[in-house]
Design an enzyme around this catalytic site. Structure first.
Site, PDB file in Angstrom:
ATOM      1  N   CYS A 395       0.838  -1.200   0.000  1.00  0.00           N
ATOM      2  CA  CYS A 395       0.000   0.000   0.000  1.00  0.00           C
ATOM      3  C   CYS A 395       0.877   1.255   0.000  1.00  0.00           C
ATOM      4  CB  CYS A 395      -0.975  -0.034   1.185  1.00  0.00           C
ATOM      5  SG  CYS A 395      -2.336   1.147   1.029  1.00  0.00           S
ATOM      6  N   HIS A 522      -3.575  -5.169   0.216  1.00  0.00           N
ATOM      7  CA  HIS A 522      -3.072  -5.707   1.487  1.00  0.00           C
ATOM      8  C   HIS A 522      -3.173  -7.234   1.470  1.00  0.00           C
ATOM      9  CE1 HIS A 522      -2.727  -1.940   3.895  1.00  0.00           C
ATOM     10  NE2 HIS A 522      -3.598  -1.494   2.997  1.00  0.00           N
ATOM     11  N   GLU A 524      -1.810  -9.390   3.288  1.00  0.00           N
ATOM     12  CA  GLU A 524      -1.763 -10.017   4.620  1.00  0.00           C
ATOM     13  C   GLU A 524      -3.145 -10.397   5.141  1.00  0.00           C
ATOM     14  OE1 GLU A 524      -1.564  -5.464   5.337  1.00  0.00           O
ATOM     15  OE2 GLU A 524      -0.763  -6.916   3.911  1.00  0.00           O
TER      16      GLU A 524
END
Length: 560
Positions: A395, A522, A524
């Site tokens: 990001c 993102h 994750e």
């Protein structure tokens, strides 16, 4: 539908989220479909406007919901996909009730906490519990509900009252409470007084099963004393002591008979044969404890004083490290410490930060907001690019990689994001049309979006299994300026992934570098213990010197 309410006492942050996730995991391993709801008693509508220092990271869901980080635990443990309505706050409930009152739905009655707020809480839970969360679309059979904060907090009282009523509406065999509380330990003795006080607060309304959080296992005499004073059977007192890994918590609960107790208490016929899912967790936990080789990642961020600020990032790194059989060492570096101004003001801090950065095997710059520390992040990115250190920018990390390249390779010395310098003559990162500067909550590009790979030679595409496209979660207000794309690509800085319209830059890779990757999304948020996120896996493989052999083997790891 079976409902399991998880409450907490004495202090907040003692592991209710992990215990709720673990209870769901052992029930899912029995073949049941399980969903989860997190209740946060604060008045905010959602977690989107919080500083990470308040409650940790803001977790983002497929539908763009900005929610509490515990929903990340539920998704990772249970391998499910939740929606924003799985996070219930006081703000959402009051907003819902006030909207009904304004429409005249209450037919002129006085609107009160009881029954209107408590009824709204119950209706929300019943409705959301039936929403499918697994890929097969089957309606859940069990709903695990975590009530945030501690019992006794004034803001929790409407929720406790709602569930006191709820247990009678759904009948006793369909509802149970697990109360998690702390047992402090002083000079090898467990102190039960604070624990018992917290249980009495909740047991006067809802008779719980008790989970004792402590550093070491409880003696039987302590369990018997808790059982006697808290008016519960001895089998209802479960010890949840500290373990080497959170992945051991489901196994710890299973060993103490939690499944058989819940089966009887909730009248659920449950499979008793060895469960494949739990065997995977045991194998994963055992392997985690046996790891010898180490890999270090420098996490260069703004909120490094509180590790929960990057909870999903750390979990994604852990999943990837475990997949390549390496022990993970995360080196937290406050990005402001890398800036020349720190050298003047606090030289020791400056040199310590740079020593950490230079000694790491790989560098990660995660997402964030605000100008503080951005120059330090660009210094770290510059070092990773020049020294050919494996690098992943997520990001804001990707956006700053673009700024760094523009300044130091393209020669645009004032290149910047309009977030930090609206007057820059080279605005390489700009705000998006949907960004509403007058409203903070829910105005970003949020949720699951598709990224199309534009080249077959992309390293990240190979890590995703040679996929033509990927669907990942986003949370940003600014984007790379598409008008300047050709200037970067002429110098070997390629935008290999773009959105469906080809207007937004999603993935960047650098030529002649072991691993220099930036992603606007993102990744994750969708990493799982048994299925790590490809961008993070690539970073760990490169940091361990195994990326090229992994790609040559067709993205397969060697047998362990």
């Amino acid at each position: 539908m079976k409902y399991i309410l998880v409450t907490g006492g004495v202090i907040s942050g003692i592991g209710k989220g992990i215990i709720a996730s673990s209870v769901g995991t052992i029930l899912k391993s029995c073949g049941l479909h399980v969903t989860a709801i997190k209740i946060d008693p604060y008045i905010n509508i959602d977690a989107g406007t919080f500083s990470p220092y308040e409650h940790g990271e803001v977790f983002v869901l497929d539908d763009g919901g900005e929610v509490d980080l515990d929903l990340g635990n539920y998704e990772r443990f249970l391998d499910i996909r939740l929606t924003k309505d799985n996070n219930l706050t006081t703000g959402k409930i009051y907003q819902s009730v006030i909207n009904k009152e304004r429409r005249g739905d209450y037919l002129g009655k006085t609107v009160q906490v009881v029954p209107h707020i408590t009824d709204a809480i119950q209706e929300w839970v019943v409705k959301q519990a039936r929403v499918p969360v697994d890929d097969d679309g089957v309606e859940p059979r069990v709903c695990v509900i975590e009530l945030g904060g501690t019992v006794g907090d004034i803001e929790s009282m409407p929720f406790i009252e709602a569930f006191r009523q709820f247990q009678f509406k759904v009948k006793r065999e369909n509802f149970c409470n697990i109360h998690v509380s702390l047992i402090p330990q002083v000079r090898e003795r467990h102190l039960q007084a604070t624990f018992i006080a917290s249980v009495i607060k909740v047991s006067s309304d809802i008779c719980p099963q008790i989970m004792c959080r402590c550093t070491t296992a409880l003696e039987n005499s302590v369990k018997e004393k808790i059982s006697m004073f808290c008016h519960v059977e001895p089998e209802q007192v479960i010890c949840v002591h500290d373990v080497s890994s959170i992945y051991r918590v489901p196994l710890l609960l299973e060993d103490q008979g939690v499944v058989s107790y819940l089966s009887r208490r909730l009248n659920m016929p449950i499979e008793t044969h060895p469960r494949k899912m739990l065997m995977k967790w045991k194998e994963m936990s055992d392997r985690s404890d046996r790891l010898l080789e180490q890999c270090s990642i420098a996490l260069v961020g703004k909120y490094t004083k509180f590790s929960d600020s990057y909870a999903s990032v750390i979990k994604a790194l852990e999943h990837s490290a475990l997949a390549i059989s390496h022990k993970l060492e995360v080196k937290y570096i406050d990005s402001a410490s890398l800036e020349p101004s720190t050298l003047q003001e606090e030289p020791v801090k400056y040199h310590e930060a740079w020593q950490k950065l230079c000694s790491a095997d790989g560098i990660l710059v995660p997402g964030g907001f605000g100008i503080r520390g951005t120059e330090g992040k660009m210094h770290a990115i510059n070092w990773a690019r020049k020294q050919k250190k494996p690098f992943l920018g997520v990001c804001l990390g990707m956006q700053l990689a673009v700024c760094e390249f523009a300044r130091n390779v393209l020669g645009w010395k004032d290149a910047n994001s309009t977030e930090f310098d609206p007057e820059s003559k080279h605005p390489v990162v700009i705000d998006m049309p949907e960004h509403n500067p007058g409203q903070m909550g829910g105005t970003m590009r949020l949720g699951k979006r598709r990224t199309i790979f534009k080249t077959n030679s992309s390293v990240l595409r190979k890590l995703y299994g040679d996929a033509e496209h990927v669907d990942e979660r986003h949370r940003h207000r600014f984007e790379v300026n598409p008008d300047l794309k050709s200037h970067f690509e002429d110098k070997g800085f390629h935008f290999v992934g773009q959105d469906v319209e080809g207007e937004r830059m999603e993935v960047v890779e650098l030529d002649d570098h072991p691993y220099f990757v930036g992603v606007q999304y993102h990744p994750e948020f969708t990493s799982r213990p048994i299925n790590p996120s490809p961008p993070y896996l690539g970073l760990l493989l490169a940091a361990a010197g195994k990326l090229q052999s992994y790609l040559q083997k067709g993205c397969r790891l060697s047998p362990r």
